[in-house]
Structures are given as C-alpha cells and as structure tokens.
Enzyme design. Structure first.
Site, PDB file in Angstrom:
ATOM      1  N   ASP A  16       0.829  -1.205   0.000  1.00 51.34           N
ATOM      2  CA  ASP A  16       0.000   0.000   0.000  1.00 51.34           C
ATOM      3  C   ASP A  16       0.867   1.261   0.000  1.00 51.34           C
ATOM      4  OD1 ASP A  16      -2.336   1.408  -0.047  1.00 51.34           O
ATOM      5  OD2 ASP A  16      -2.915   0.977   2.013  1.00 51.34           O
ATOM      6  N   HIS A  33       3.772   3.291  -8.753  1.00 49.40           N
ATOM      7  CA  HIS A  33       3.555   1.864  -9.027  1.00 49.40           C
ATOM      8  C   HIS A  33       4.815   1.212  -9.608  1.00 49.40           C
ATOM      9  CE1 HIS A  33      -0.560   2.163  -7.905  1.00 49.40           C
ATOM     10  NE2 HIS A  33      -0.932   2.888  -8.948  1.00 49.40           N
ATOM     11  N   LEU A 127      12.383 -20.330  -2.103  1.00 52.41           N
ATOM     12  CA  LEU A 127      11.195 -19.607  -1.652  1.00 52.41           C
ATOM     13  C   LEU A 127      10.060 -19.712  -2.668  1.00 52.41           C
ATOM     14  CD1 LEU A 127      11.087 -16.134   0.000  1.00 52.41           C
ATOM     15  CD2 LEU A 127       9.775 -16.487  -2.071  1.00 52.41           C
TER      16      LEU A 127
END
Length: 241
Positions: A16, A33, A127
């Site tokens: 956010d 962004h 991962l």
C-alpha cells in the site's frame, strides 16, 4: 541480530501507498507503481536471504478495476513487464512462482505469461513467491464453495460431509500454509478482502512506511515484532494461550 529472529515461515504483504508516495514527491501515481514493482523484486531477495519460505503479495485486487482506466492500464503494463523478466530472475534465485486470483478477467497475453512463469519455475526448490492478481478473498471463498456445491449437486458428496479442510483445499492457496505474519504498509489498518480465511490466526503488523520505501530493514522490524510476541506467548497464538 538477524540470527536471533524467529523467522516466520509464510509472510503475506499488502503493498500500500504507491500513489501517495509518488504524490508526496510531486510525481504521477504510475511512477509510484513502477517503484513499487522494483521494491517487490528487492524484498523477494531479502525474504529469501532471511530464510522465509513463502512470500505472498497483494498486487491487484478485484476492487482495483474501479480505479481510473488510465491507472488500470498502467498497472497492467507494469505487470506485463514484470512477468517478462521474472522467469530469468526466478531461475537465478531458485524461486518458485505462483499466481492466485481469478485469471479469466485478465487479457490473454497476461494469462499466457502467468502460465509460462509458473511452468518454468515449478521445479525450483527455494522460496515460493505468490502474487495475488485480480484477487479478492470473498470471490475466492465463493468460488471454492461453488466447487464443493457442484459435487453435492452431482451426488458425489453429502452436504453433511463438508469440512473446513475441504473448503481450504478448494481455495486458490491450497498449496500454501496459512500466513504467520501479514504486513500492511502506509499506515492503513484494514485487511481489504485479502486472505480472509487464511489469516484466522495470523499476526498483523502495520507500518507508516509506504511500499516503495519498504526495505530489508523494515522487513526485519516486522519480523522482530512477530518474534517478540511469539516469545511472549511461547510460540502459541494469543487465542491458544
């Protein structure tokens, strides 16, 4: 210091503050962004180095389609570019990539790029990096219930035999353990339709830092908070104490 941390197995993040971060710098939202996408690449490596096994990020929600058309278009362009470069980086870092959410609303080229990324990295053993795209938890749960209901309708399953485990197995996240820690940046303190089922016992951590500024140091702070609370309760969730 890091060696003394109780590293969570699965960390989920709500990314956010990209737009507000850009506005504060006098830049357009799309710049925020783009910088946010770079921050994702950096934090992925940091998470791997810290020993986190699963990292899940909220990239684009089902509600994000209501944003201005130009912003949505820019986000899709950033996503396309990210998917193009992800295979090489994921193979280099032994990362397995998965995508959750309803792909049917995405353009075909993005769907194809997602499938290619997942196929190319499925054998990686490091991962597991999961990206939530066109994802909403209520939508996910609804789709899962429909799958189970379809089996009931076909006579393959009795309604009385439906279990929590069965619902979980039909969620998008059926290949993941539930998150141990959920991080939300930019001081917002809500879950925003993200992993509602999965976060029943998850530790929440909120930070005022906007996502483009979130780095390894901030990740360590979040894990320190998680570690401290788990030491306090002897590794148990608060409602198990």
């Amino acid at each position: 210091m890091e060696e003394n941390l109780n590293i969570p197995e699965h960390v989920a993040i709500i990314l956010d503050g990209n737009g507000r971060w850009a506005k504060a710098k006098g830049m357009p939202r799309n710049y925020g962004h783009m910088q946010g996408a770079k921050a994702v690449e950096d934090i992925l490596v940091d998470a791997r180095d810290l020993g986190i096994k699963y990292l899940t990020v909220y990239a684009f929600s089902t509600e994000n389609w209501s944003r201005p058309e130009a912003e949505v278009s820019a986000l899709m362009t950033i996503l396309r570019n990210y998917l193009k470069t992800s295979i090489k980086k994921s193979m280099k870092n032994n990362v397995r990539c998965r995508v959750i959410g309803d792909r049917t609303a995405l353009s075909q080229d993005i769907q194809d790029a997602i499938a290619e990324l997942e196929e190319a990295t499925k054998g990686n053993t490091g991962l597991t990096f999961t990206i939530a795209i066109n994802y909403g938890s209520r939508d996910e749960i609804t789709r899962a219930v429909r799958k189970v209901a379809d089996k009931v309708e076909k006579g393959e399953l009795a309604a009385a035999d439906i279990t929590e485990k069965m619902i979980a197995e039909n969620l998008d996240t059926n290949f993941l353990p539930d998150p141990d820690l959920l991080i939300r940046t930019c001081n917002e303190q809500r879950i925003s339709n993200y992993l509602l089922w999965q976060c029943a016992y998850t530790e929440f951590y909120y930070t005022p830092v906007a996502w483009p500024d979130f780095n390894k140091q901030e990740l360590v702070k979040a894990i320190e908070s998680y570690s401290g609370r788990n030491r306090k309760f002897g590794g148990l969730k608060q409602d198990q104490v």
